[in-house]
Design a protein around this motif. Structure first.
Motif, PDB file in Angstrom:
ATOM      1  N   HIS A  31      61.352  73.374  67.503  1.00 48.80           N
ATOM      2  CA  HIS A  31      60.578  72.993  66.318  1.00 48.80           C
ATOM      3  C   HIS A  31      59.152  73.059  66.206  1.00 48.80           C
ATOM      4  O   HIS A  31      58.576  73.237  65.081  1.00 48.80           O
ATOM      5  CB  HIS A  31      60.946  71.211  66.113  1.00 48.80           C
ATOM      6  N   GLU A  32      58.687  73.228  67.388  1.00 46.46           N
ATOM      7  CA  GLU A  32      57.224  73.608  67.654  1.00 46.46           C
ATOM      8  C   GLU A  32      56.830  75.010  66.978  1.00 46.46           C
ATOM      9  O   GLU A  32      56.015  75.164  66.380  1.00 46.46           O
ATOM     10  CB  GLU A  32      56.701  73.357  69.061  1.00 46.46           C
ATOM     11  N   PHE A  74      64.988  73.516  62.894  1.00 46.93           N
ATOM     12  CA  PHE A  74      64.312  73.974  61.617  1.00 46.93           C
ATOM     13  C   PHE A  74      63.772  72.765  60.768  1.00 46.93           C
ATOM     14  O   PHE A  74      62.570  72.582  60.496  1.00 46.93           O
ATOM     15  CB  PHE A  74      65.189  74.933  60.852  1.00 46.93           C
ATOM     16  N   GLU A  75      64.685  71.958  60.788  1.00 44.59           N
ATOM     17  CA  GLU A  75      64.545  70.611  60.036  1.00 44.59           C
ATOM     18  C   GLU A  75      63.329  69.920  60.526  1.00 44.59           C
ATOM     19  O   GLU A  75      62.549  69.302  59.822  1.00 44.59           O
ATOM     20  CB  GLU A  75      65.790  69.820  59.818  1.00 44.59           C
ATOM     21  N   THR A  76      63.469  69.822  61.853  1.00 43.88           N
ATOM     22  CA  THR A  76      62.491  68.917  62.518  1.00 43.88           C
ATOM     23  C   THR A  76      61.041  69.503  62.423  1.00 43.88           C
ATOM     24  O   THR A  76      60.142  68.935  62.104  1.00 43.88           O
ATOM     25  CB  THR A  76      62.957  68.573  64.271  1.00 43.88           C
ATOM     26  N   SER A 110      67.098  81.742  49.634  1.00 43.77           N
ATOM     27  CA  SER A 110      68.359  81.084  50.085  1.00 43.77           C
ATOM     28  C   SER A 110      68.296  80.801  51.742  1.00 43.77           C
ATOM     29  O   SER A 110      69.141  80.672  52.316  1.00 43.77           O
ATOM     30  CB  SER A 110      69.578  81.989  49.850  1.00 43.77           C
ATOM     31  N   PHE A 111      66.890  80.752  52.059  1.00 37.74           N
ATOM     32  CA  PHE A 111      67.024  80.322  53.673  1.00 37.74           C
ATOM     33  C   PHE A 111      66.913  78.712  53.741  1.00 37.74           C
ATOM     34  O   PHE A 111      67.086  78.314  54.679  1.00 37.74           O
ATOM     35  CB  PHE A 111      65.568  81.161  53.979  1.00 37.74           C
ATOM     36  N   MET A 112      66.348  78.235  52.739  1.00 37.99           N
ATOM     37  CA  MET A 112      66.476  76.601  52.538  1.00 37.99           C
ATOM     38  C   MET A 112      67.262  76.126  51.486  1.00 37.99           C
ATOM     39  O   MET A 112      67.155  76.652  50.256  1.00 37.99           O
ATOM     40  CB  MET A 112      65.035  75.887  52.553  1.00 37.99           C
ATOM     41  N   SER A 113      68.176  75.208  51.784  1.00 40.62           N
ATOM     42  CA  SER A 113      68.855  74.636  50.896  1.00 40.62           C
ATOM     43  C   SER A 113      68.242  73.775  49.954  1.00 40.62           C
ATOM     44  O   SER A 113      67.177  73.136  50.089  1.00 40.62           O
ATOM     45  CB  SER A 113      70.201  73.888  51.371  1.00 40.62           C
ATOM     46  N   ASP A 114      68.791  73.512  48.778  1.00 32.87           N
ATOM     47  CA  ASP A 114      68.038  72.523  47.774  1.00 32.87           C
ATOM     48  C   ASP A 114      68.177  71.015  48.355  1.00 32.87           C
ATOM     49  O   ASP A 114      67.077  70.325  48.209  1.00 32.87           O
ATOM     50  CB  ASP A 114      68.784  72.364  46.288  1.00 32.87           C
ATOM     51  N   GLU A 115      69.032  70.812  48.983  1.00 33.14           N
ATOM     52  CA  GLU A 115      69.152  69.478  49.717  1.00 33.14           C
ATOM     53  C   GLU A 115      68.054  69.308  50.806  1.00 33.14           C
ATOM     54  O   GLU A 115      67.243  68.352  50.720  1.00 33.14           O
ATOM     55  CB  GLU A 115      70.632  69.348  50.469  1.00 33.14           C
ATOM     56  N   THR A 116      67.654  70.094  51.607  1.00 34.70           N
ATOM     57  CA  THR A 116      66.739  70.194  52.623  1.00 34.70           C
ATOM     58  C   THR A 116      65.393  70.116  51.855  1.00 34.70           C
ATOM     59  O   THR A 116      64.739  69.306  52.090  1.00 34.70           O
ATOM     60  CB  THR A 116      66.643  71.490  53.495  1.00 34.70           C
TER      61      THR A 116
END
Length: 142
Positions: A31-32, A74-76, A110-116
């Protein structure tokens, strides 16, 4: 180091980053890498931001597709940027808008979802553009 990322990333350079991260053997800290990559893009001159951000997105996509960085890492990394935006604005006055633009670029590719995206921007809806259609393809997104 940032000069290394300042030009187009060649496949040999992508492989070098992948190998280095694999050899470090600290997947719980990936994540860093995500956080620093996003901040590096935001630190560029506004006139260079979009080009540089695209290089960083290409790098992150490569690290995701090759299973070096997990979806949760990724999310973190993205969440950490959100948490630090107030502090980042001291050094990067337009950090909020640059981060938003970075996320928009991730969604458009399309690398990040709408939800994210919505999780990272809870108070803001996002318009989808016709050009963002997935063309029927199944893609891995964060």
């Amino acid at each position: 180091q940032s000069g290394h990322y300042g030009r187009d990333l060649k496949s040999s350079e992508l492989e070098e980053v992948k190998t280095s991260l694999r050899e470090l053997d600290i997947p719980h800290f990936h994540h860093e890498v995500v956080y620093e990559t996003i901040v590096l893009a935001m630190e560029q001159r506004v006139s260079e931001f979009e080009k540089y951000a695209q290089r960083m997105i290409d790098l992150l996509q490569f690290l995701g597709k090759t299973f070096i960085i997990s979806k949760s890492q990724f999310e973190t990394g993205f969440k950490r940027v959100v948490e630090d935006l107030d502090d980042l604005t001291f050094d990067i006055p337009n950090a909020v808008s640059l981060f938003s633009q970075f996320c928009d670029m991730c969604v458009a590719q399309s690398f990040m979802s709408d939800e994210t995206y919505e999780m990272l921007h809870p108070n803001r809806g996002r318009k989808r553009f016709v050009s963002e259609g997935d063309g029927g393809k199944i893609k891995t997104t964060i």
